[in-house]
Design a protein around this motif. Structure first.
Motif, mmCIF file in Angstrom:
data_model
loop_
_atom_site.group_PDB
_atom_site.id
_atom_site.type_symbol
_atom_site.label_atom_id
_atom_site.label_comp_id
_atom_site.label_asym_id
_atom_site.label_seq_id
_atom_site.Cartn_x
_atom_site.Cartn_y
_atom_site.Cartn_z
ATOM 1 N N LEU A 41 -0.652 10.381 8.724
ATOM 2 C CA LEU A 41 -1.515 9.199 8.761
ATOM 3 C C LEU A 41 -2.656 9.328 7.768
ATOM 4 N N LEU A 42 -3.075 10.567 7.507
ATOM 5 C CA LEU A 42 -4.109 10.778 6.499
ATOM 6 C C LEU A 42 -3.537 10.575 5.106
ATOM 7 N N VAL A 43 -2.378 11.160 4.887
ATOM 8 C CA VAL A 43 -1.864 11.281 3.527
ATOM 9 C C VAL A 43 -1.142 10.016 3.049
ATOM 10 N N LEU A 44 -0.343 9.398 3.922
ATOM 11 C CA LEU A 44 0.531 8.313 3.459
ATOM 12 C C LEU A 44 -0.199 7.091 2.877
ATOM 13 N N PRO A 45 -1.197 6.540 3.575
ATOM 14 C CA PRO A 45 -1.832 5.347 2.979
ATOM 15 C C PRO A 45 -2.445 5.640 1.609
ATOM 16 N N ALA A 46 -3.089 6.808 1.488
ATOM 17 C CA ALA A 46 -3.715 7.149 0.209
ATOM 18 C C ALA A 46 -2.651 7.367 -0.856
ATOM 19 N N ALA A 47 -1.576 8.043 -0.489
ATOM 20 C CA ALA A 47 -0.512 8.294 -1.463
ATOM 21 C C ALA A 47 0.102 6.980 -1.923
ATOM 22 N N ALA A 48 0.240 6.036 -0.988
ATOM 23 C CA ALA A 48 0.787 4.728 -1.352
ATOM 24 C C ALA A 48 -0.175 3.993 -2.277
ATOM 25 N N ALA A 49 -1.480 4.049 -1.952
ATOM 26 C CA ALA A 49 -2.477 3.339 -2.762
ATOM 27 C C ALA A 49 -2.521 3.898 -4.182
ATOM 28 N N ARG A 50 -2.329 5.188 -4.299
ATOM 29 C CA ARG A 50 -2.357 5.840 -5.600
ATOM 30 C C ARG A 50 -1.316 5.282 -6.560
ATOM 31 N N ASN A 51 -0.208 4.813 -5.969
ATOM 32 C CA ASN A 51 0.859 4.298 -6.816
ATOM 33 C C ASN A 51 0.446 3.049 -7.570
ATOM 34 N N ILE A 52 -0.477 2.272 -6.981
ATOM 35 C CA ILE A 52 -0.764 0.980 -7.603
ATOM 36 C C ILE A 52 -2.226 0.788 -7.985
ATOM 37 N N ALA A 53 -3.119 1.719 -7.617
ATOM 38 C CA ALA A 53 -4.545 1.511 -7.906
ATOM 39 C C ALA A 53 -4.867 1.877 -9.345
ATOM 40 N N HIS A 54 -5.869 1.173 -9.907
ATOM 41 C CA HIS A 54 -6.274 1.462 -11.283
ATOM 42 C C HIS A 54 -7.608 2.185 -11.379
ATOM 43 N N ASP A 55 -8.409 2.108 -10.324
ATOM 44 C CA ASP A 55 -9.658 2.861 -10.347
ATOM 45 C C ASP A 55 -10.006 3.313 -8.936
ATOM 46 N N ALA A 56 -11.094 4.052 -8.823
ATOM 47 C CA ALA A 56 -11.404 4.707 -7.557
ATOM 48 C C ALA A 56 -11.687 3.708 -6.438
ATOM 49 N N ARG A 57 -12.339 2.589 -6.791
ATOM 50 C CA ARG A 57 -12.670 1.650 -5.727
ATOM 51 C C ARG A 57 -11.425 0.943 -5.201
ATOM 52 N N GLN A 58 -10.575 0.520 -6.136
ATOM 53 C CA GLN A 58 -9.303 -0.083 -5.721
ATOM 54 C C GLN A 58 -8.510 0.873 -4.848
ATOM 55 N N TYR A 59 -8.520 2.123 -5.266
ATOM 56 C CA TYR A 59 -7.795 3.170 -4.562
ATOM 57 C C TYR A 59 -8.181 3.172 -3.087
ATOM 58 N N VAL A 60 -9.488 3.195 -2.820
ATOM 59 C CA VAL A 60 -9.956 3.240 -1.435
ATOM 60 C C VAL A 60 -9.646 1.925 -0.723
ATOM 61 N N LEU A 61 -9.904 0.795 -1.396
ATOM 62 C CA LEU A 61 -9.673 -0.499 -0.745
ATOM 63 C C LEU A 61 -8.208 -0.673 -0.377
ATOM 64 N N ILE A 62 -7.324 -0.340 -1.304
ATOM 65 C CA ILE A 62 -5.891 -0.502 -1.026
ATOM 66 C C ILE A 62 -5.462 0.439 0.090
ATOM 67 N N ALA A 63 -5.984 1.670 0.056
ATOM 68 C CA ALA A 63 -5.621 2.632 1.100
ATOM 69 C C ALA A 63 -6.054 2.117 2.472
ATOM 70 N N VAL A 64 -7.267 1.566 2.544
ATOM 71 C CA VAL A 64 -7.752 1.031 3.822
ATOM 72 C C VAL A 64 -6.864 -0.132 4.278
ATOM 73 N N GLY A 65 -6.524 -0.999 3.337
ATOM 74 C CA GLY A 65 -5.660 -2.132 3.665
ATOM 75 C C GLY A 65 -4.312 -1.679 4.203
ATOM 76 N N ILE A 66 -3.699 -0.750 3.494
ATOM 77 C CA ILE A 66 -2.384 -0.266 3.909
ATOM 78 C C ILE A 66 -2.471 0.414 5.270
ATOM 79 N N SER A 67 -3.537 1.196 5.453
ATOM 80 C CA SER A 67 -3.697 1.924 6.702
ATOM 81 C C SER A 67 -3.825 0.958 7.884
ATOM 82 N N LEU A 68 -4.632 -0.084 7.700
ATOM 83 C CA LEU A 68 -4.792 -1.082 8.768
ATOM 84 C C LEU A 68 -3.473 -1.791 9.056
ATOM 85 N N PHE A 69 -2.819 -2.201 7.968
ATOM 86 C CA PHE A 69 -1.550 -2.915 8.134
ATOM 87 C C PHE A 69 -0.545 -2.052 8.888
ATOM 88 N N CYS A 70 -0.400 -0.807 8.459
ATOM 89 C CA CYS A 70 0.588 0.077 9.081
ATOM 90 C C CYS A 70 0.239 0.345 10.539
#
Lengths: 262, 281
Positions: B211-240
């Motif tokens: 649960l720690l690793v997967l959302p961040a690893a997923a966000a890393r695939n599509i993020a372009h900078d650090a802020r997007q990275y965190v925002l996408i990870a949070v989004g994915i984590s909530l969705f999942c």
């Protein structure tokens, strides 16, 4: 960041030539092995001093000792520089040996600056001031266009210039460069040396650079130190390359130097 | 709290009529962003294995808590996880062995010790719920605790976020800038220990790290900078978290594991996006 702006206005056009950093009788011992012995070296403002020597000569170790990362004997004095508005405690800029960054990391050049100079978490928001400061530093090394590029997409030469810009934020009193051009193509090396050489005049910086690229550094260095656990010889480039020990160590380099640059 | 329950129960879904589901949903909404935030640091600093070890160490903490006869072994869990985290960092510095070796042997040690302590008297089965976890057992009081601790841990982590990230980029560079201090790593370690322990009851030791690793690893695939990275990870984590919870309700499966499967699907999806982009661009 505020400091950076100040330094930009108060550029030092003249070279003060003062002794900025005095290293006296420095020695480093690790696990009962002597790595460096009796290093006495004075670094002057506005001068580029290059450290050369065979592998395992202790070149990187000397930089780490100056940074305070390894325990050492002897003394290092940083002289306060008057009239520049700098504080007595020197700011040391450091460019480590070729960094291996994770190529897939979603960190871009702006993030690299923001995490290094700002406390506002990059996770939450980007401050405009940080971005301006980053751009200003990047301009010094002709790399403004890279600010939104991901670190993994930079070429070796671009990455080194970006890291050089980072080590200039805030403008340091002493700049340490550890093999900044290894693994970079000739054009990239040329640009890097030119930039460093300009910077030292512009900011009256003292620079200590470790290099294996003897042929390349002769033209830009003010002084060359040939190090092999102790200082073997030290002086103007022309004096140092006459040293027989150095010629033996860098045999190939010198041969190519003499043929390619008559 | 009651208001939130009232709001959720208005939703026109079958699951929203059950109090335990509403509690579980609130817990997921509180915890998912925090997991994502920590995860971004864990993944970027290549500490996935480290956080896994800290998670597993909680088994030993549980064993110690039981041995000491504590009614609520929570602090024993946190303490031991923290101790192991510090121990790993110190051992690595001291022995200069490779990090994965140090982590692996520390993890084996703590797991073995945990199993030995818990199996005294021959009844390990009592504790097997900790391995898998049960989200639906969460109570309203626990949600309050989760909320407060999450705010504290998240706030502390944001304060150290830049430092921790720059250490992860390159430690000697960070240290040369006076940013390699001991405390950000300890803070990070403490955050992982606290969060893992707090959520152990519902996710389970076996899979909490994913649960720690997967959302961040997923966000890393599509993020372009650090802020997007965190925002996408949070989004994915909530969705999942939410999708997994609801799926587990209808499929009658363990919630934590279901969430992990959804997260894995998200990871594959973002990987697909990345590949497509690479082919087109």
């Amino acid at each position: 960041m505020e400091n950076l702006a100040q330094h930009h206005i108060g550029l030092a056009p003249h070279l003060c030539g003062e002794c900025c950093t005095r290293i006296e009788g420095l020695e480093v011992t690790l696990n009962h092995h002597s790595i460096l012995e009796d290093i006495t070296l004075h670094l002057h403002c506005g001068e580029l001093t290059t450290l050369v020597g065979p592998n395992g000569a202790g070149k990187s170790m000397l930089l780490k000792a100056i940074l305070g990362e390894v325990r050492h004997g002897g003394a290092i004095h940083f002289l306060p520089v008057s009239g520049h508005g700098r504080e007595d405690v020197p700011v040391i800029g450091y460019l480590p040996q070729q960094l291996d960054f994770d190529r897939d990391s979603p960190i871009n050049v702006h993030d690299l600056f923001a995490t290094a100079v700002s406390r506002w978490p990059v996770a939450l928001w980007y401050s405009r001031r940080t971005r301006r400061a980053a751009l200003e530093s990047l301009r010094l090394v002709e790399a403004e266009h890279l600010i939104d590029r991901r670190i993994g997409q930079l070429s070796g030469g671009e990455l080194q210039r970006v890291l050089l810009a980072l080590s200039l934020t805030p403008v340091p009193n002493l700049l340490l460069l550890d093999e900044p051009v290894s693994g970079i193509d000739a054009a990239g090396r040329e640009l890097f040396y030119r930039t460093v050489s300009d910077l030292r005049r512009r900011f009256d910086l003292s620079i200590l650079m470790v290099s294996h690229d003897l042929a390349g550094v002769i033209a830009v260095s003010d002084r060359i130190v040939f190090l092999n656990r102790r200082i073997i010889c030290l002086g103007r480039p022309a004096e140092v390359i006459a040293n027989p020990d150095l010629r033996r160590t860098f045999g190939l380099d010198l041969a190519s130097l003499e043929t390619s640059r008559p | 709290m009651n208001l939130l329950h009232a709001v959720i129960s208005r939703l026109p879904f079958e699951w929203a009529q059950f109090e335990f589901m509403r509690n579980a949903l609130l817990a997921v909404i509180i915890v998912a962003p925090l997991f994502a935030l920590i995860g971004t640091l864990v993944v970027n600093n290549r500490m996935a294995f480290f956080s896994d070890a800290i998670g597993h160490a909680s088994l030993t903490g549980l064993g110690l808590g039981v041995l000491l006869g504590l009614a609520d072994p929570f602090w024993a869990l946190v303490f031991f996880s923290l101790l192991l985290g510090v121990g790993i960092l110190a051992l690595q510095r001291f022995t200069r062995s490779s990090m994965d070796t140090v982590i692996s042997l520390s993890m084996c040690f703590s797991l073995a010790l945990g199993v030995v302590l818990l199996s005294r008297g021959g009844s390990f089965n009592r504790f097997s719920s900790y391995l898998i976890g049960d989200l639906l057992s969460i109570t309203a009081r626990e949600i309050g605790q989760l909320f407060i601790t999450s705010i504290l841990v998240g706030g502390g982590l944001l304060l150290g976020y830049n430092r921790i990230l720059s250490i992860g980029l390159n430690e000697s560079l960070a240290r040369s800038r006076g940013r390699g201090a001991w405390w950000p790593q300890m803070l990070f370690c403490a955050a992982i220990a606290l969060v893992v322990t707090m959520n152990l009851g519902w996710v389970g030791i076996l899979i909490i790290n994913s649960l720690l690793v997967l959302p961040a690893a997923a966000a890393r695939n599509i993020a372009h900078d650090a802020r997007q990275y965190v925002l996408i990870a949070v989004g994915i984590s909530l969705f999942c978290g939410i999708a997994g919870l609801i799926t587990s309700f209808y499929a009658n499966t363990a919630t934590g594991a279901t969430i992990v499967l959804v997260a894995m699907a998200c990871f594959m999806a973002t990987l697909g996006i990345k590949w497509r982009k690479a082919r087109v661009g």
